[in-house]
Design an enzyme around this catalytic site. Structure first.
Site, PDB file in Angstrom:
ATOM      1  N   PRO A  68       0.877  -1.413  -0.123  1.00 42.16           N
ATOM      2  CA  PRO A  68      -0.061   0.255   0.111  1.00 42.16           C
ATOM      3  C   PRO A  68       1.030   1.247  -0.015  1.00 42.16           C
ATOM      4  CG  PRO A  68      -0.726  -1.430   1.800  1.00 42.16           C
ATOM      5  CD  PRO A  68       0.416  -1.824   1.211  1.00 42.16           C
ATOM      6  N   GLU A  69       0.548   2.556  -0.711  1.00 40.00           N
ATOM      7  CA  GLU A  69       1.218   3.427  -1.483  1.00 40.00           C
ATOM      8  C   GLU A  69       0.195   4.852  -1.534  1.00 40.00           C
ATOM      9  OE1 GLU A  69       5.353   3.469  -3.375  1.00 40.00           O
ATOM     10  OE2 GLU A  69       5.612   1.385  -2.914  1.00 40.00           O
ATOM     11  N   LYS A 125      -0.278   8.148   3.318  1.00 36.14           N
ATOM     12  CA  LYS A 125      -0.943   7.165   3.822  1.00 36.14           C
ATOM     13  C   LYS A 125      -2.120   7.043   5.368  1.00 36.14           C
ATOM     14  CE  LYS A 125       3.890   5.526   3.033  1.00 36.14           C
ATOM     15  NZ  LYS A 125       4.312   4.443   2.898  1.00 36.14           N
TER      16      LYS A 125
END
Ligand SMILES: [Zn+2]
Length: 261
Positions: free
Chosen positions: A2-3, A51
């Site tokens: 996840p970015e 994020k």
């Protein structure tokens, strides 16, 4: 991994599913917040900052960070007959609003904040690559503030700019011909680097298949990330990678020994 783009897309999916609806179930499976129940309250807003993800419900804000393996899933409640997608023990929070449900799975951070002060949790972040506060000049100044710092460390520092994770970090280094371990002073034009970072995240913000090469076909999406030992797409040299010293894999670096210095 996840970015910033993944979090932005996740926020869009949650927004579509929940905003304007009243929660009919709220189950927080984190001991510290297990007694929090905002069922009966309306979901006002879902937003992402770098994020970090916030779901504002009634007087609270559900703050989460996906870290390495976290995700949010949205699914129709009826179809699963009460069951949830994925392993049940990994679910940290379960929200339902009528016929739709959302589950936060393996979240690296999950906390329930006072809605009026939820942004304190992200006050330390630099300009958000996908946010309304994006500021090219400030991000470039932050990036080059410490000329001796390794480029990878500066790009991954969310106080410099928010949203770059290890995939974009390695891809940016390749595109600018610099090794992740090289000092920031070797970046000739920090403005171009942060502008490129924003372009890449922006292009990927609403798709789950991330590409930096422009090609979305499997195995063709990235320049160097995850391609240790494979031929460089530009020159054919084998892509190098650092050892597995970090068990999380989060700080593994990939680069082309010929294209990058
Ligand atoms: Zn190369």
């Amino acid at each position: 991994m996840p970015e910033g783009d993944t979090v932005f897309h996740t926020a869009a999916a949650l927004r579509e599913a929940l905003v304007g609806r009243t929660l009919t179930r709220c189950e927080v499976r984190v001991p510290r917040f297990a007694t929090v129940d905002v069922s009966g309250s309306r979901v006002h807003e879902v937003l992402s900052r770098g994020k970090h993800l916030f779901i504002r419900v009634g007087a609270v804000s559900i703050h989460s960070h996906l870290k390495m393996d976290g995700s949010w899933r949205v699914f129709p409640r009826g179809r699963t007959r009460g069951r949830t997608p994925g392993p049940d023990h990994k679910i940290r929070i379960l929200l339902e609003a009528g016929d739709v449900a959302a589950a936060g799975i393996d979240l690296g951070v999950l906390e329930i904040l006072d809605r009026d002060h939820d942004m304190d949790a992200v006050a330390h972040l630099g300009p958000d690559l996908l946010g309304p506060d994006w500021d090219t000049e400030l991000a470039a100044a932050n990036l080059s503030a410490d000329p001796d710092r390794p480029i990878a460390a500066a790009l991954l520092d969310q106080r410099v700019m928010a949203g770059v994770g290890n995939v974009y970090c390695n891809e940016l280094c390749f595109l600018f011909g610099r090794r992740p371990a090289s000092p920031v002073s070797m970046l000739a034009d920090p403005i171009r680097v942060v502008t490129k970072a924003r372009e890449m995240l922006w292009a990927n913000r609403l798709r789950w298949t991330r590409t930096t090469t422009g090609n979305t076909r499997a195995g063709q999406q990235l320049w160097v990330y995850g391609r240790g030992g494979e031929p460089c797409r530009r020159c054919g040299t084998r892509v190098a990678r650092t050892g597995q010293s970090d068990p999380t894999g989060e700080r593994v670096s990939y680069w082309c020994p010929s294209c990058q210095c």
